[in-house]
Write an enzyme that holds these catalytic residues in place. Structure first.
Site, PDB file in Angstrom:
ATOM      1  CG  ASP A 281      -0.614 -25.593  19.330  1.00  0.00           C
ATOM      2  OD1 ASP A 281      -0.137 -26.518  20.021  1.00  0.00           O
ATOM      3  OD2 ASP A 281      -1.647 -24.975  19.653  1.00  0.00           O
TER       4      ASP A 281
HETATM    5  C1  BGC Z   1      -2.343 -26.803  22.452  1.00  0.00           C
HETATM    6  C2  BGC Z   1      -1.178 -26.076  23.080  1.00  0.00           C
HETATM    7  C3  BGC Z   1      -0.321 -27.026  23.858  1.00  0.00           C
HETATM    8  C4  BGC Z   1       0.107 -28.144  22.948  1.00  0.00           C
HETATM    9  C5  BGC Z   1       1.044 -29.143  23.609  1.00  0.00           C
HETATM   10  C6  BGC Z   1      -1.938 -28.063  21.749  1.00  0.00           C
HETATM   11  O1  BGC Z   1      -3.028 -28.821  21.401  1.00  0.00           O
HETATM   12  O2  BGC Z   1      -3.009 -25.936  21.577  1.00  0.00           O
HETATM   13  O3  BGC Z   1      -1.639 -25.039  23.887  1.00  0.00           O
HETATM   14  O4  BGC Z   1       0.771 -26.338  24.409  1.00  0.00           O
HETATM   15  O5  BGC Z   1      -1.032 -28.837  22.502  1.00  0.00           O
HETATM   16  O6  BGC Z   1       0.412 -29.923  24.521  1.00  0.00           O
END
Ligand code: BGC
Length: 756
Positions: A281
């Site tokens: 993530d």
């Molecule tokens: C989130 C994800 C997301 C990623 C990219 C993160 O902060 O937890 O769900 O896909 O950002 O934007």
């Protein structure tokens, strides 16, 4: 167009066409040509400045990095022009011309926005959910993209957690069905087509169990609970062929998921046979340092060896793996494995056949926000809405008379799309006021008043507005606004109050310790209720709320979630009976925050409370009931359904025999309507304690007024099985109880004996 064609031809020449079976050997052949630095480069996923960021870091020097072969993929940019420009840098500018993948948070639609996932799941309609992902994939790919950071399949039993809005609620079986439908919707049957995109299942794993519902908080859970309740939706998505998976921010057994070998290798690859790639993530790799497990070089080496393949934004792998190889801390073979998985994904997407295959300006104009897509969004939104209360059959409304349409979300476009709509434009959305006008024409006299701010609390408003102004605090005093709404109500036959949450009062980093309607809106409803006019409350929100007062005082309550682009039209379709609501909640609505975590599939305990009186020394509260306000699976219809007792084809079974359990369902009301018939099973005695009941099947059935139908479920030992103390999936002979009903609390039950 000519230019694109020429580039495609060059690409075809350098990477001749191949069948899907050739992918591993093609990827290996390419890997053999790569330097160590180029291999490490493929593991790097970056977000160019200017895109939506969810952490404190953004990528820098993007252009040079791409040309130097230091980037495997980009996310956060849209439009064929931008994607083409970036892809050209990789394909023309880098030594091996390896194309990049392009991702985005396509969560509940791309530009045509569907209801938030919690709402989608409340439709219990897998065909419609798959359709929403299919349309999202068509639009995203027409916008240059080939990778969606979805589905989010985290089970959540805590409505304080803002991201409960992004998932399918609390049940693993339903969650698994939704996961499968979404993966099929995005990926179709051939990932290399230019209108299918790769799914990325997230957040692996257990992210929804953050302690106290506080975002990014610690998770600590027994293995049995994981296997039985939290892991099944990820597994279902993997079984459905999801091409990639995203690790979560939280720790598991004291080891952050992004660097957790048990999770990413032993479970995901060895036990489940996952063949795709794992991406972290947003900076979750770097955050392992704050978790307290080592410096960037250490956590990067640990994560790679644990099974992480791609690093989102933080560049820990990019900046430290070379050094770790030199120091003997990481083997080149581990880097090869990760790099191969990413190359394979690019082969699957057809990017080596044509790196520009998803870039087609003609499709952007033709495929995005089409009337057909909007019609689908309207239909799906109507199917996601849940009728929570309907006294005196006040709904559906007549298309005549005078209605006071009040509340901060009544004449509001800004908050109709909900959380996580990176590419969605709220200006495209239909307000409830517009929708009611569209559906009723001039036949209804509508008096409008805002009535209240979403919140009067300026600090709460400021925090909610972190990504844009969603909460506007009026210059008028709260009392003046209420007075205006009450005056409108007094001149009307009835009141429709549209209240709830701003789009980002739920979602990532939007945990709430108090999940009631903000005080400003409660005050408005209290004043409206005093007028004595029928009060229909329409809720636009992203999570279960505590609604005891509203349930006691409103005449009707419609849970509309954040319905998406066609919000107002869909709300009006339901309010005026063009569509008879059929949604059922997929996360329990508590009576109060103190009951959380609250979920239907809880254990019995050694001192169960039967719900009557206050027996001392039972599992109960001094000051609150054990029951939720609305149980899992609950939702009303404009018509009524009657269930017969459960009929079992037999009551004593043996071994792998099969059972048919059925009920006769009758539509006893005045309207045609759909009912979600739910099958639950309980296993009262087992070698480990089981929940009081678990959902094991459901069918959504349309019945005309007066129509009767026999609804049957086939039951096999598969539905009796569970994870035992050794985490083996087994079924144990004995008594079982089959429940069929309209929600998790109101069921018909029949018992049977199933012998070995
Ligand atoms: C989130 C994800 C997301 C990623 C990219 C993160 O902060 O937890 O769900 O896909 O950002 O934007």
């Amino acid at each position: 167009m000519k230019k694109n064609f020429a580039i495609a031809v060059i690409a075809l020449l350098s990477y001749p066409s191949f069948s899907q079976n050739d992918i591993p050997s093609k990827a290996k052949a390419l890997l053999a040509k790569m330097t160590l630095a180029e291999k490490i480069g493929q593991l790097n996923l970056i977000i160019p400045g200017g895109a939506a960021v969810t952490g404190s870091v953004v990528s820098s020097d993007v252009e040079n990095k791409i040309k130097n072969g230091q980037v495997g993929g980009l996310f956060g940019i849209t439009s064929p022009a931008k994607v083409r420009k970036a892809q050209e840098l990789a394909v023309k500018g880098s030594r091996l011309q390896i194309p990049m993948i392009f991702g985005l948070d396509v969560i509940h639609g791309h530009k045509t926005i569907f209801p938030i996932p919690l709402g989608l799941s409340a439709s219990w309609d897998m065909g419609l959910i798959e359709q929403s992902a299919r349309i999202a994939a068509t639009e995203a790919s027409a916008d240059g993209l080939n990778w969606a950071f979805s589905p989010m399949v985290d089970i959540a039993r805590d409505a304080r957690w803002g991201r409960i809005s992004e998932g399918s609620g609390e049940d693993p079986y339903l969650g698994g069905q939704v996961a499968k439908a979404m993966v099929h919707g995005y990926q179709g049957d051939d990932l290399s087509k230019n209108n299918t995109i790769m799914a990325c299942v997230k957040h692996f794993a257990l992210y929804g169990a953050a302690e106290a519902g506080r975002e990014y908080n610690t998770v600590d859970m027994s293995r049995i609970k994981m296997y039985e309740y939290y892991l099944p939706p990820y597994k279902a998505a993997v079984d459905a062929g999801a091409g990639s998976i995203m690790s979560s921010f939280n720790e598991i057994d004291g080891v952050p998921a992004t660097g957790n070998k048990w999770l990413l290798t032993d479970l995901l690859r060895k036990e489940w046979g996952f063949k795709g790639f794992v991406v972290s993530d947003y900076t979750s790799l770097n955050e392992m340092t704050a978790h307290g497990v080592g410096d960037l070089q250490t956590v990067s080496a640990q994560s790679l060896k644990a099974g992480l393949d791609m690093d989102m934004v933080g560049e820990g792998l990019l900046t430290t793996l070379g050094k770790s190889v030199k120091e003997g801390k990481v083997a080149v073979a581990d880097i090869d494995k990760a790099c191969l998985r990413i190359l394979e994904a690019k082969f699957k997407l057809g990017l080596f056949d044509d790196p520009y295959r998803y870039i087609d300006e003609a499709r952007t104009a033709k495929d995005i926000l089409t009337p057909a897509n909007r019609q689908a969004a309207r239909n799906i939104a109507a199917h996601s809405m849940v009728l929570l209360k309907n006294n005196h059959q006040v709904l559906p409304l007549k298309k005549s008379g005078t209605i006071a349409l009040v509340g901060p979300l009544a004449d509001n476009k800004r908050n109709m799309l909900g959380t996580w709509v990176v590419a969605g434009d709220w200006r495209e959305s239909v307000s409830v006021l517009e929708g009611i006008k569209n559906v009723t024409g001039n036949s209804v006299n509508i008096l409008t008043a805002k009535g209240a701010n979403l919140t009067d609390d300026s600090l709460f408003a400021k925090r909610t507005n972190a990504l844009g102004i969603e909460v506007e605090i009026d210059t008028r005093s709260p009392q003046a606004m209420i007075d205006e709404a009450v005056a409108a109500a007094n001149q009307s036959d009835m009141i429709v109050a549209v209240v709830g949450e701003a789009a980002d009062m739920s979602g990532e980093s939007s945990s709430r310790a108090d999940i009631s309607l903000p005080a400003s809106q409660q005050n408005l409803l209290k004043a409206l209720s005093k007028t004595g006019k029928p009060l229909v409350v329409v809720l636009i929100n992203g999570r279960p709320l505590t609604l005891v007062w509203e349930n006691d005082h409103a005449t009707a309550i419609l849970e509309a979630w954040a319905p998406g682009t066609e919000a107002g039209n869909a709300v009006a379709d339901v309010l005026f009976g063009n569509y008879n609501p059929s949604g059922k909640i997929t996360a329990t609505f508590p009576r109060s925050v103190g009951q959380i975590p609250i979920y239907y599939n809880h254990k019995n305990t050694g001192r169960p409370f039967d719900g009557t009186g206050f027996p001392k020394f039972k599992s109960n509260y001094l000051d609150e009931s054990n029951d939720p306000l609305y149980p899992f699976g609950y939702g009303l219809s404009y018509t009524s359904f009657q269930y017969s007792p459960v009929k079992l084809s037999r009551t004593v079974l043996k071994g792998e025999e099969k059972l048919t359990a059925s009920v006769t369902l009758q539509n006893t009301g005045r309207y045609a309507g759909e009912e979600v018939v739910q099958l639950y099973i309980s296993d009262p005695v087992a070698s480990v304690t089981r929940s009081v009941k678990d959902l094991k099947g459901f069918q959504k059935i349309l019945l005309q007024a007066g129509e009767t139908k026999e609804i049957s479920f086939q039951i096999t030992t598969e539905q009796l099985s569970f994870f035992n103390y050794d985490l083996k999936k087994v079924w144990e002979p004995g008594k079982f109880v089959i429940h069929i009903g309209t929600n998790s609390s109101e069921v018909q039950s029949a018992a049977l004996q199933w012998n070995k």
